[in-house]
Every structure is written in structure tokens, then in C-alpha cells.
Design a protein around this motif. Structure first.
Motif, mmCIF file in Angstrom:
data_model
loop_
_atom_site.group_PDB
_atom_site.id
_atom_site.type_symbol
_atom_site.label_atom_id
_atom_site.label_comp_id
_atom_site.label_asym_id
_atom_site.label_seq_id
_atom_site.Cartn_x
_atom_site.Cartn_y
_atom_site.Cartn_z
ATOM 1 N N PRO A 41 -10.026 1.728 -9.112
ATOM 2 C CA PRO A 41 -8.718 1.959 -9.239
ATOM 3 C C PRO A 41 -7.859 2.098 -8.248
ATOM 4 N N GLY A 42 -6.423 1.869 -8.438
ATOM 5 C CA GLY A 42 -5.712 2.187 -7.281
ATOM 6 C C GLY A 42 -3.983 2.177 -8.072
ATOM 7 N N LEU A 43 -3.036 2.354 -7.036
ATOM 8 C CA LEU A 43 -1.569 2.203 -7.517
ATOM 9 C C LEU A 43 -1.545 1.015 -8.405
ATOM 10 N N SER A 44 -0.979 1.323 -9.281
ATOM 11 C CA SER A 44 -0.628 -0.163 -10.388
ATOM 12 C C SER A 44 0.567 -0.279 -10.859
ATOM 13 N N VAL A 64 2.771 1.992 -12.975
ATOM 14 C CA VAL A 64 2.156 2.514 -13.996
ATOM 15 C C VAL A 64 1.075 3.622 -13.569
ATOM 16 N N GLY A 65 1.268 4.197 -12.160
ATOM 17 C CA GLY A 65 0.284 5.178 -11.860
ATOM 18 C C GLY A 65 -0.993 4.552 -11.166
ATOM 19 N N SER A 66 -1.870 5.186 -11.211
ATOM 20 C CA SER A 66 -3.392 4.872 -10.423
ATOM 21 C C SER A 66 -4.092 4.676 -11.515
ATOM 22 N N THR A 67 -4.577 3.257 -11.848
ATOM 23 C CA THR A 67 -5.396 2.613 -12.728
ATOM 24 C C THR A 67 -6.255 1.629 -12.343
ATOM 25 N N THR A 68 -7.034 1.036 -13.205
ATOM 26 C CA THR A 68 -7.739 0.009 -12.941
ATOM 27 C C THR A 68 -6.983 -1.356 -13.210
ATOM 28 N N ASP A 155 5.284 -1.539 -4.634
ATOM 29 C CA ASP A 155 5.988 -1.326 -3.526
ATOM 30 C C ASP A 155 6.985 -0.692 -3.328
ATOM 31 N N ASP A 156 7.909 -0.881 -4.534
ATOM 32 C CA ASP A 156 9.099 0.306 -4.705
ATOM 33 C C ASP A 156 8.509 1.721 -4.788
ATOM 34 N N HIS A 157 7.473 2.052 -5.635
ATOM 35 C CA HIS A 157 6.915 3.178 -5.789
ATOM 36 C C HIS A 157 6.423 3.824 -4.646
ATOM 37 N N ILE A 158 5.792 3.008 -3.682
ATOM 38 C CA ILE A 158 5.365 3.641 -2.184
ATOM 39 C C ILE A 158 6.641 3.798 -1.369
ATOM 40 N N LEU A 159 7.547 2.985 -1.432
ATOM 41 C CA LEU A 159 8.928 3.029 -0.730
ATOM 42 C C LEU A 159 9.350 4.239 -1.110
ATOM 43 N N ASN A 160 9.500 4.909 -2.490
ATOM 44 C CA ASN A 160 10.149 5.833 -2.949
ATOM 45 C C ASN A 160 9.282 7.405 -2.396
ATOM 46 N N ILE A 161 8.191 7.038 -2.154
ATOM 47 C CA ILE A 161 7.257 8.241 -1.782
ATOM 48 C C ILE A 161 7.515 8.432 -0.363
#
Length: 170
Positions: A41-44, A64-68, A155-161
Motif C-alpha cells: 500500500p501507499g498514498l492513493s 483516498v488515503g494510504s491503501t493498495t 500529487d496535490d495531497h503531497i503538495l498540500n502536506i
């Protein structure tokens, strides 16, 4: 050679279905879906492109979070059916580059994962909003837009973090 034959077969199927729908006075709703996972799993993220008669009418993406990857693919399908249920179409065709999702939805493969079984049942319930739901497997290169949307959500999630760390005031 085999991939070319499969691609041609899919395009012919879509073309004939579009011609039939046009002849019947309505335009077919097609939904491209994709789930992406950075790690497994990972960032999805999920990406959805909805078209009617070959014209894009809507797109959607979501982190959608960290999942498979498989859960992400099924999450994309579930969200796509929820969105499509608001459009009042009776027949839809779902296009996916996930062989697992397509073969499981077409009952060629069994669902073994407990997590997938839960989502599978939820999707069964969502399918009741439609007279017919068809699932077609397509090559990745024919699903680039949904793939791009899914990856953009990650990518947007990572940028927001990362952004608040870079913009701290001292």
C-alpha cells in the motif's frame, strides 16, 4: 500484436455501441476509471472521466488515503457509480485498465480479499440504479486521462502536506 488486436476490438465495440445508441436516439454514457497507488500500500488517488457520446461531460479526482492499488481501483469504480447515479442514465459502460476489476465485475475471477468483498457488495447495490452496467478492459494508453487525474490527486495531497512547512512564518 496481441495488444493491438485487443485495442482494435475494444474500439470497434465502443464504435458499434455508439452507433447503436445514436440510432436509438440517445448517447451512451461511458466512464473511464483509474486508481493509483504510490507503493502497495501507499498514498492513493482515484480518477474518473465521464463522457456521453464521446464528449467529456465531467471529471473527478480524489486522494483516498494510504491503501493498495486494488482498493484504489475499486474505490474509483464505487465513486464513479455514485456520480453516474445522479445523471439518470439507464445504461453505462465502465472502461478500466484494471484487468482484476473488470474480470471480477464480469464474474470471470472470484473476489478473495475481504476488503474487496465489502466494496464489491457496495458496488452491486449501486449497480441497481441502472438497467445495465457493462465493464470493458482497456489498455493503459487508452486510459491516460483517468490515470492522470488519479496521480494528480496524490500529487496535490503531497503538495498540500509540504506547502505549510515551506511557508512557515518566523
Amino acid at each position: 500484436e496481441k495488444a493491438c488486436w485487443v485495442r482494435t476490438r475494444i474500439l470497434i465495440h465502443i464504435f458499434y455501441k455508439l452507433v447503436l445508441e445514436y440510432a436509438l436516439g440517445k448517447l451512451m454514457l461511458t466512464i473511464n476509471i483509474d486508481g493509483a497507488s504510490r507503493g502497495n500500500p501507499g498514498l492513493s488517488g482515484i480518477g474518473i472521466v465521464i463522457s456521453r457520446g464521446g464528449q467529456k461531460i465531467s471529471e473527478y479526482n480524489e486522494f483516498v488515503g494510504s491503501t493498495t492499488n486494488n482498493i484504489a481501483e475499486y474505490t474509483a469504480l464505487k465513486k464513479a457509480l455514485k456520480i453516474a447515479s445522479t445523471l439518470k442514465d439507464e445504461e453505462i459502460t465502465v472502461l478500466s485498465d484494471s484487468e482484476l476489476v473488470v474480470k471480477q465485475r464480469n464474474h470471470s475471477y472470484k473476489v478473495r480479499s475481504k476488503q474487496l468483498k465489502i466494496i464489491f457488495r457496495e458496488i452491486n447495490n449501486l449497480e441497481k440504479y441502472f438497467r445495465s452496467v457493462s465493464y470493458l478492459h482497456i489498455p493503459r494508453e487508452l486510459n491516460r486521462e483517468a490515470d492522470s487525474l488519479a496521480n494528480r490527486a496524490i500529487d496535490d495531497h503531497i503538495l498540500n502536506i509540504e506547502e505549510p512547512k515551506n511557508n512557515r512564518q518566523l
